[in-house]
Design a protein around this motif. Sequence first.
Motif: not given
Length: 412
Positions: A173-193
């Motif tokens: 929430a504090r960041s303009q962009i949150s980065l993850l190392v793969s599309n799979e990891e990004a999807a997992l991160f997004r789903a857990r927010l």
Amino acid sequence: MTDGVLFLSHRIPFPPNRGDKIRSHHLLRHIAGLAPVHVATFADDAADMAAEPELAALTASHCLVQRTKPLWRAGVEALVSGKPISLTAFRSSAVAAYVHKLIASGQIATIYAFSGQMGQYIPASFTGRVVFDFVDVDSAKFEAYAENGKGPRRWIDAREGRLLAAEETRLAARSQISLLVSNEEAALFRARLAPEIRGACEVRALRNGIDSQTFDPATCHPAAAMMQCTGPRIIFAGQMDYAPNIAAAMRAALRLMPAIRSRFAGATLHIVGRNPPADLTALSGQDGVHVWGAVDDIREWVAAADLALVPLDIARGVQNKVLEAMAMAKPVVLTPAAATGIGGEDGKSYAVGDCDAQLVGRMFALLADDLAALKMGENARRFVVDTLSWKATLAPLAGMLGLPQAANRHAA
């Protein structure tokens, strides 16, 4: 305010000799070519501290602090404060003071934070751009540890996972962009927010790359000590004080190698990496297992192998050990977890096994067919050279940082 970038990293990006430091090293070099970069970071030991001149040569300013806080003290601080141990272990008044002074000077337009431990240093008052590189979902990793753990350790890991999940939500929430190392990891991160902020958070993937010129089988000689083993040589490489790597090495030594040696009696397993624990080292010399510990040049050891094995049960993000073996034109047998985020094609770029029997079967097939192994290695190298160079993977970074592309700019 100038176009300066503050780069926060939980480990000094020199030397690039482990997974997180490889990524942060290439990120820092790339950012230094775009804008003046200031770095706040930590050293784990004297060897890290010895790399300070390399850090200084690349940066406009830096703060390097050697971590001396024992884990028990970090644990006590975490219990008292209600924070994750991961944060209290990396809490430093010197780093906080450096960041405060630098921000107050007006030199910083953007903060690039590498790894969740460093979010605690982003001032609430900072009004510039924040790009947060979580790399992978740490909270999910600790949840997995808890599921497999027992006793007090299970409670500790469950607590860490829960608190880190809340911290990840706060930082996203504090960041303009949150980065993850793969599309799979990004999807997992997004789903857990948390649902109330998920739609407002920009979450992207920024993949790891590989220096395919450095990791080139034509540029190095196989390790002589490993070449003394005349049967099929299988390598597992990694930081060997990291729990998932330890578990994978034990799996390879105790469960997979007996099956391999039932058909290839001279087969040997070579476990290469710093700080192997005593129970793993104790296996060295038994049943074809060799535990080498730290080595000067991992490329020589990969070059000596006939096959790379990566039997990780828990794997967050993209595994550099896989990319390195592929760049060295080695056939790689790995679990689905270890293959996540790599790209490529099972059976062409690498061979996936979902269980012990499948991993053994894929190894049998490659060890019995030299031509098939050679072809898979060639396909693997071609894939990483064509698609996974650091220049290609980091190309979007300037836009994420709000900076113009710039060539050959020196930060210091």
